[in-house]
Scaffold this motif. Sequence first.
Motif, mmCIF file in Angstrom:
data_model
loop_
_atom_site.group_PDB
_atom_site.id
_atom_site.type_symbol
_atom_site.label_atom_id
_atom_site.label_comp_id
_atom_site.label_asym_id
_atom_site.label_seq_id
_atom_site.Cartn_x
_atom_site.Cartn_y
_atom_site.Cartn_z
ATOM 1 N N GLY A 197 6.306 -15.616 -4.096
ATOM 2 C CA GLY A 197 5.021 -16.286 -4.080
ATOM 3 C C GLY A 197 4.919 -17.525 -3.228
ATOM 4 O O GLY A 197 3.821 -18.068 -3.057
ATOM 5 N N ARG A 198 6.011 -17.987 -2.680
ATOM 6 C CA ARG A 198 6.009 -19.264 -1.975
ATOM 7 C C ARG A 198 5.072 -19.285 -0.766
ATOM 8 O O ARG A 198 4.508 -20.333 -0.423
ATOM 9 N N THR A 199 4.881 -18.163 -0.113
ATOM 10 C CA THR A 199 4.123 -18.164 1.145
ATOM 11 C C THR A 199 2.686 -17.678 0.992
ATOM 12 O O THR A 199 1.989 -17.491 1.981
ATOM 13 N N GLY A 200 2.243 -17.434 -0.242
ATOM 14 C CA GLY A 200 0.886 -16.945 -0.454
ATOM 15 C C GLY A 200 0.823 -15.492 -0.832
ATOM 16 O O GLY A 200 -0.257 -14.942 -1.067
ATOM 17 N N ALA A 201 1.961 -14.832 -0.900
ATOM 18 C CA ALA A 201 2.104 -13.467 -1.409
ATOM 19 C C ALA A 201 3.489 -13.382 -2.031
ATOM 20 O O ALA A 201 4.355 -14.215 -1.740
ATOM 21 N N PHE A 202 3.706 -12.401 -2.891
ATOM 22 C CA PHE A 202 5.041 -12.313 -3.481
ATOM 23 C C PHE A 202 6.078 -12.067 -2.393
ATOM 24 O O PHE A 202 7.125 -12.701 -2.361
ATOM 25 N N PHE A 203 5.776 -11.128 -1.484
ATOM 26 C CA PHE A 203 6.658 -10.826 -0.360
ATOM 27 C C PHE A 203 6.048 -11.412 0.914
ATOM 28 O O PHE A 203 4.971 -10.989 1.338
ATOM 29 N N ALA A 204 6.735 -12.361 1.540
ATOM 30 C CA ALA A 204 6.234 -12.913 2.802
ATOM 31 C C ALA A 204 6.123 -11.829 3.869
ATOM 32 O O ALA A 204 5.259 -11.897 4.745
ATOM 33 N N SER A 205 6.978 -10.815 3.777
ATOM 34 C CA SER A 205 6.939 -9.729 4.767
ATOM 35 C C SER A 205 5.642 -8.940 4.706
ATOM 36 O O SER A 205 5.232 -8.329 5.697
ATOM 37 N N SER A 206 4.967 -8.960 3.550
ATOM 38 C CA SER A 206 3.701 -8.241 3.455
ATOM 39 C C SER A 206 2.631 -8.906 4.313
ATOM 40 O O SER A 206 1.670 -8.257 4.737
ATOM 41 N N LEU A 207 2.794 -10.185 4.591
ATOM 42 C CA LEU A 207 1.815 -10.918 5.396
ATOM 43 C C LEU A 207 1.902 -10.558 6.875
ATOM 44 O O LEU A 207 0.974 -10.843 7.637
ATOM 45 N N VAL A 208 3.017 -9.940 7.287
ATOM 46 C CA VAL A 208 3.136 -9.479 8.678
ATOM 47 C C VAL A 208 3.248 -7.953 8.741
ATOM 48 O O VAL A 208 3.585 -7.385 9.786
ATOM 49 N N GLY A 209 2.978 -7.289 7.616
ATOM 50 C CA GLY A 209 2.932 -5.833 7.606
ATOM 51 C C GLY A 209 4.265 -5.151 7.775
ATOM 52 O O GLY A 209 4.326 -4.021 8.281
ATOM 53 N N LEU A 210 5.354 -5.793 7.345
ATOM 54 C CA LEU A 210 6.688 -5.212 7.513
ATOM 55 C C LEU A 210 7.229 -4.741 6.171
ATOM 56 O O LEU A 210 7.647 -5.551 5.335
ATOM 57 N N GLN A 211 7.228 -3.425 5.966
ATOM 58 C CA GLN A 211 7.827 -2.870 4.747
ATOM 59 C C GLN A 211 9.284 -2.544 5.022
ATOM 60 O O GLN A 211 9.610 -1.827 5.974
ATOM 61 N N ALA A 212 10.159 -3.062 4.182
ATOM 62 C CA ALA A 212 11.590 -2.922 4.401
ATOM 63 C C ALA A 212 12.164 -1.734 3.641
ATOM 64 O O ALA A 212 11.561 -1.204 2.706
ATOM 65 N N ASP A 213 13.370 -1.352 4.049
ATOM 66 C CA ASP A 213 14.142 -0.353 3.305
ATOM 67 C C ASP A 213 14.893 -1.013 2.151
ATOM 68 O O ASP A 213 15.170 -0.375 1.134
ATOM 69 N N GLY B 80 0.792 -1.217 0.000
ATOM 70 C CA GLY B 80 0.000 0.000 0.000
ATOM 71 C C GLY B 80 0.822 1.262 0.000
ATOM 72 O O GLY B 80 0.449 2.264 0.626
ATOM 73 N N THR B 81 1.954 1.237 -0.690
ATOM 74 C CA THR B 81 2.841 2.401 -0.754
ATOM 75 C C THR B 81 2.964 2.865 -2.204
ATOM 76 O O THR B 81 2.617 2.143 -3.135
ATOM 77 N N THR B 82 3.446 4.079 -2.383
ATOM 78 C CA THR B 82 3.696 4.595 -3.734
ATOM 79 C C THR B 82 5.172 4.930 -3.941
ATOM 80 O O THR B 82 5.556 5.304 -5.045
ATOM 81 N N GLU B 83 5.974 4.796 -2.905
ATOM 82 C CA GLU B 83 7.389 5.148 -3.033
ATOM 83 C C GLU B 83 8.103 4.129 -3.909
ATOM 84 O O GLU B 83 7.933 2.918 -3.740
ATOM 85 N N PRO B 84 8.930 4.586 -4.840
ATOM 86 C CA PRO B 84 9.626 3.654 -5.732
ATOM 87 C C PRO B 84 10.799 2.964 -5.048
ATOM 88 O O PRO B 84 11.375 3.471 -4.077
ATOM 89 N N TYR B 85 11.136 1.806 -5.572
ATOM 90 C CA TYR B 85 12.347 1.093 -5.169
ATOM 91 C C TYR B 85 13.255 0.992 -6.388
ATOM 92 O O TYR B 85 12.801 0.698 -7.496
ATOM 93 N N TYR B 86 14.552 1.236 -6.157
ATOM 94 C CA TYR B 86 15.551 1.056 -7.204
ATOM 95 C C TYR B 86 16.137 -0.342 -7.076
ATOM 96 O O TYR B 86 16.024 -0.981 -6.030
ATOM 97 N N GLY B 87 16.770 -0.823 -8.129
ATOM 98 C CA GLY B 87 17.266 -2.185 -8.122
ATOM 99 C C GLY B 87 18.720 -2.299 -8.513
ATOM 100 O O GLY B 87 19.202 -1.581 -9.395
#
Length: 506
Positions: free
Chosen positions: A301-317, A93-100
């Motif tokens: 996708g292994r845990t039911g979402a692309f990012f498993a961290s999204s399932l515990v509400g943790l957005q990383a830097d 639920g963010t709009t901030e971009p991530y670089y790669g």
Amino acid sequence: MQDLLALLGIDVEYVRGKGNTLHCLDEAGKEVPVIDYAGGYGALVLGHNHPEVVATAKSFLGAGSPVLAQASRQPAAGRVLTRLNDIVHREFGTTEPYYGVFSNSGAESVEVALKHAEFDRQLTVRAILGEITEHVALAREAVRSGAATLPDDADGDVDALVGRVTAANAAVAARPPVFLALEGSFHGKLVGSLQLTHNAAYRMPFAAMAAQARFVPFEQPEAIAKIAEEERAVLLDLRLEGGRVRVVERDFPAFAALFMEVIQGEGGIRAVTEEQARTIRRMCTAIGCPVVVDEIQSGMGRTGAFFASSLVGLQADYYTLAKGLGGGIAKTALTLIKGQRFRPEFDLVHSSTFAKDGLSLAVTLTVLDVLEAEGGQAYQQAAERGERLTQLFRSLVDAYPQVLKEVRGKGLMLGLEFRDLSNAAAPRLREAARADMLGYVISGYLLRAHRIRTFPTASAVNTLRFEPSIYLTDDEIAALEGALRDVCAKLGDQDEEAFFGPASAH
């Protein structure tokens, strides 16, 4: 390694793979099917040789497209990052971009995060020291011109005061960075990433080669506050206030980053709770420490979402991605860096010959297409199949409480822990448990007797890991159930001959 494989009876050659099935050769040279629950240590989210991934690789190579064309426009890389940003924005639920920053393996993606976090910290330190230098020059000039007076303890010597401040700041600025990681963590075995891996057997032989991490108790993330107090350091600054020079303290950015898996893989498939995630995020924000979430095994996708961290509400830097990103074919990895932290200069101090190659980019785009198709049906499938496996494991724990301890994990990243048998009556089972080999012995039996392939986690060897693809079938689950019931029954009966063969005459 070959000797160990032979000892465990798993020294077989696999000649073909499709979906969750590998084929090995028996003594007569005939192909024998094996159900693969190891899943390439989590890399085979889409199984072996997924047809769309294979078709992409064939088409790319058949077209004569360049695999390596460094220092050129590579629009496929931009498409990968656009797709991933879309996923990040949707799941968090963010709009901030991530670089790669692309790399070749999970451990390398962690090294990229290590380097960038320290690069960012160093630039921050330089900026603070630059401000202090300007303030010191203004204070010295004010004292010399008579516009300001020195503090009472400065003995009237502005140059001596400046010397003490400069020397103190130089000593603090020379301190190595502080990295944090969770106990039980595994982040790779390269020089830097190894220092974030908690298992001392892997880490300590090379401890002198890189900055040491401080490990936070897994169940006590609030311990970050105590570590922050122990590592706190200050820089000295000179300020002019009301015609007087004051020495003031400024917090020194001691922490480069905290690294964590939201589901620890090699540490025994242990999942971080929402409460733990909130505590980590809050405390790291308070001390200015960026959070790096290692999604190398739990993501894609292994845990039911692309990012498993999204399932515990943790957005990383930072996010580190690999394994499933390559669709079981390409060796590729990626470090995502939040826009407000990304340092464009990093592109000039970090590079890789094989990162961001054309073939890997093409494969990655296909992997993302498959995962995102039909509104993310793959994620729902992973969650449903994972729940089916979890129910099976829980029923086994209930049925064999003397053999099984618990099931842990999420989706299709699950761990089934066996109870400690280091005091077993059967001597060979007892010896295997005391040598931390019980999980490998069970794995060997599953392969030989039931043609099921899985392994224990490296730092919790009584826990078997199960990481099949999202295409796991009911028949494959049924085969696993029968095999595990057999294992539990034989362990319960202390039937060591089933696992080791007849005792020798001696």
